[in-house]
Motif scaffolding. Structure first.
Motif, PDB file in Angstrom:
ATOM      1  N   GLY A 121       0.790  -1.229   0.000  1.00 46.66           N
ATOM      2  CA  GLY A 121       0.000   0.000   0.000  1.00 46.66           C
ATOM      3  C   GLY A 121       0.819   1.273   0.000  1.00 46.66           C
ATOM      4  O   GLY A 121       0.287   2.361  -0.177  1.00 46.66           O
ATOM      5  N   ALA A 122       2.126   1.165   0.195  1.00 46.39           N
ATOM      6  CA  ALA A 122       2.981   2.349   0.218  1.00 46.39           C
ATOM      7  C   ALA A 122       3.129   2.921  -1.193  1.00 46.39           C
ATOM      8  O   ALA A 122       3.240   2.177  -2.166  1.00 46.39           O
ATOM      9  CB  ALA A 122       4.358   1.999   0.776  1.00 46.39           C
ATOM     10  N   CYS A 123       3.128   4.233  -1.268  1.00 44.34           N
ATOM     11  CA  CYS A 123       3.305   4.898  -2.556  1.00 44.34           C
ATOM     12  C   CYS A 123       4.773   4.829  -2.965  1.00 44.34           C
ATOM     13  O   CYS A 123       5.661   5.210  -2.204  1.00 44.34           O
ATOM     14  CB  CYS A 123       2.851   6.350  -2.474  1.00 44.34           C
ATOM     15  N   LEU A 124       5.010   4.363  -4.175  1.00 44.48           N
ATOM     16  CA  LEU A 124       6.360   4.244  -4.699  1.00 44.48           C
ATOM     17  C   LEU A 124       6.721   5.418  -5.602  1.00 44.48           C
ATOM     18  O   LEU A 124       7.868   5.842  -5.636  1.00 44.48           O
ATOM     19  CB  LEU A 124       6.502   2.935  -5.479  1.00 44.48           C
ATOM     20  N   VAL A 125       5.732   5.923  -6.341  1.00 44.25           N
ATOM     21  CA  VAL A 125       5.952   7.003  -7.294  1.00 44.25           C
ATOM     22  C   VAL A 125       4.684   7.843  -7.399  1.00 44.25           C
ATOM     23  O   VAL A 125       3.584   7.295  -7.433  1.00 44.25           O
ATOM     24  CB  VAL A 125       6.288   6.451  -8.702  1.00 44.25           C
ATOM     25  N   THR A 126       4.866   9.163  -7.460  1.00 43.99           N
ATOM     26  CA  THR A 126       3.763  10.078  -7.736  1.00 43.99           C
ATOM     27  C   THR A 126       4.164  10.938  -8.932  1.00 43.99           C
ATOM     28  O   THR A 126       5.221  11.556  -8.921  1.00 43.99           O
ATOM     29  CB  THR A 126       3.463  10.991  -6.537  1.00 43.99           C
ATOM     30  N   VAL A 127       3.312  10.943  -9.944  1.00 46.45           N
ATOM     31  CA  VAL A 127       3.524  11.741 -11.151  1.00 46.45           C
ATOM     32  C   VAL A 127       2.445  12.815 -11.173  1.00 46.45           C
ATOM     33  O   VAL A 127       1.253  12.512 -11.152  1.00 46.45           O
ATOM     34  CB  VAL A 127       3.449  10.871 -12.424  1.00 46.45           C
TER      35      VAL A 127
END
Length: 148
Positions: free
Chosen positions: A132-138
């Motif tokens: 559930g952890a965010c790896l990438v935000t664009v």
């Protein structure tokens, strides 16, 4: 420059059916195409490909006060680390906070709108791992957060 973002699974909406081996083609700040990775790779030879682990989907909407942090910039970055690409404008009364949101290109929305990946839509994406952890935000086509 065009970039093909892909992950083992792609969702067009937060609760949409996961599609394996799909990708999103981003051109500048827009989604140019969505489809099977093999099909898009063939249609756009030589395009830069970003392969991410996890599930690729639309950036998230934060519908509440921004997290507490020492500076407005850190408050915004706390959201980016979660995969957030839009916030409700009603939570941005502080001019310094609004400026930090604007500088980061987060959308400030007047009402809650369910995020979705759409051809021609703004390229706001997030990749979340199996935990559930965010790896990438664009945000608007550019990587605003990448987990080390």
């Amino acid at each position: 420059m065009r970039t093909l973002h892909t992950a083992p699974l792609l969702r067009l909406t937060a609760d949409g059916e996961p599609m394996p081996d799909h990708a999103v083609l981003v051109s500048a700040d827009r989604v140019e195409a969505i489809g099977p990775l093999a099909e898009l790779s063939g249609a756009y030879p030589g395009v830069r490909v970003r392969r991410w682990p996890g599930t690729l989907g639309p950036g998230l909407l934060h519908d509440g006060p921004l997290p507490v942090a020492p500076t407005p910039r850190e408050r915004v970055y706390a959201l980016l680390r979660r995969g957030v690409t839009a916030v409700r404008a009603e939570h941005l009364a502080d001019p310094a906070l609004r400026a930090a949101v604007d500088k980061s290109d987060l959308l400030a929305l007047p009402a809650a709108v369910a995020p979705a990946l759409l051809r021609g839509g703004r390229a706001d994406l997030a990749v979340h791992g199996v935990d559930g952890a965010c790896l990438v935000t664009v945000v608007a086509g550019r990587i605003a957060h990448r987990r080390a």
